[in-house]
Design a protein around this motif. Structure first.
Motif, mmCIF file in Angstrom:
data_model
loop_
_atom_site.group_PDB
_atom_site.id
_atom_site.type_symbol
_atom_site.label_atom_id
_atom_site.label_comp_id
_atom_site.label_asym_id
_atom_site.label_seq_id
_atom_site.Cartn_x
_atom_site.Cartn_y
_atom_site.Cartn_z
ATOM 1 N N ASN A 75 0.886 -1.419 -0.131
ATOM 2 C CA ASN A 75 0.172 0.235 0.021
ATOM 3 C C ASN A 75 0.587 1.617 -0.068
ATOM 4 O O ASN A 75 0.249 1.914 0.198
ATOM 5 N N ARG A 83 1.934 4.891 11.884
ATOM 6 C CA ARG A 83 1.451 4.687 13.084
ATOM 7 C C ARG A 83 -0.585 4.115 13.022
ATOM 8 O O ARG A 83 -0.642 3.500 13.729
ATOM 9 N N ASP A 84 -0.892 4.382 11.976
ATOM 10 C CA ASP A 84 -3.142 4.830 11.901
ATOM 11 C C ASP A 84 -2.704 3.024 11.364
ATOM 12 O O ASP A 84 -3.143 1.697 11.617
ATOM 13 N N VAL A 85 -1.980 2.296 10.487
ATOM 14 C CA VAL A 85 -2.058 1.466 9.696
ATOM 15 C C VAL A 85 -1.183 -0.056 11.094
ATOM 16 O O VAL A 85 -2.086 -0.637 10.893
ATOM 17 N N ASP A 87 -1.360 0.238 13.909
ATOM 18 C CA ASP A 87 -2.792 0.448 15.446
ATOM 19 C C ASP A 87 -3.863 -0.490 14.602
ATOM 20 O O ASP A 87 -4.307 -0.863 15.731
ATOM 21 N N ASP A 88 -4.141 -0.391 13.668
ATOM 22 C CA ASP A 88 -5.046 -0.588 12.937
ATOM 23 C C ASP A 88 -5.124 -3.008 12.535
ATOM 24 O O ASP A 88 -6.198 -3.664 13.388
ATOM 25 N N TRP A 89 -3.263 -2.704 12.283
ATOM 26 C CA TRP A 89 -2.935 -4.448 12.492
ATOM 27 C C TRP A 89 -3.014 -5.162 13.724
ATOM 28 O O TRP A 89 -3.401 -6.114 14.106
#
Length: 90
Positions: A75, A83-85, A87-89
């Motif tokens: 991606n 950091r957002d990816v 956190d979702d992972w």
């Protein structure tokens, strides 16, 4: 802590200019139970000539870190979004 270069990707930014990102697995040691240590894995994303984001000690499982690195590189995630990816992972 060691770094293992995984690869790089280039993508056009909102400004239309190409941005090159480099992806690394961070390899460290995590103390377990006070007497033992195991290898831990994290990620680092660096924009060539720009910002860097590093998140150590995410997992001790090699399959999980491989999965995360594949997600980040596929991606073309930059340092601002890593950091957002993650956190979702998690």
């Amino acid at each position: 802590m060691r770094e293992l270069f995984v690869g790089s990707r280039t993508a056009a930014g909102e400004d239309g200019q190409p941005h090159r990102f480099e992806y690394y697995v961070l390899i460290g040691q995590m103390e377990v139970g006070g007497h033992f240590a195991c290898e831990s894995y994290g990620v680092k994303v660096r924009e060539a000539g720009g910002e860097t984001a590093a998140i150590p000690d995410l997992t001790v499982n090699t399959e999980r870190i491989d999965s995360l690195m594949e997600l980040l590189t596929r991606n073309t995630v930059g340092p601002a979004g890593v950091r957002d990816v993650v956190d979702d992972w998690l």
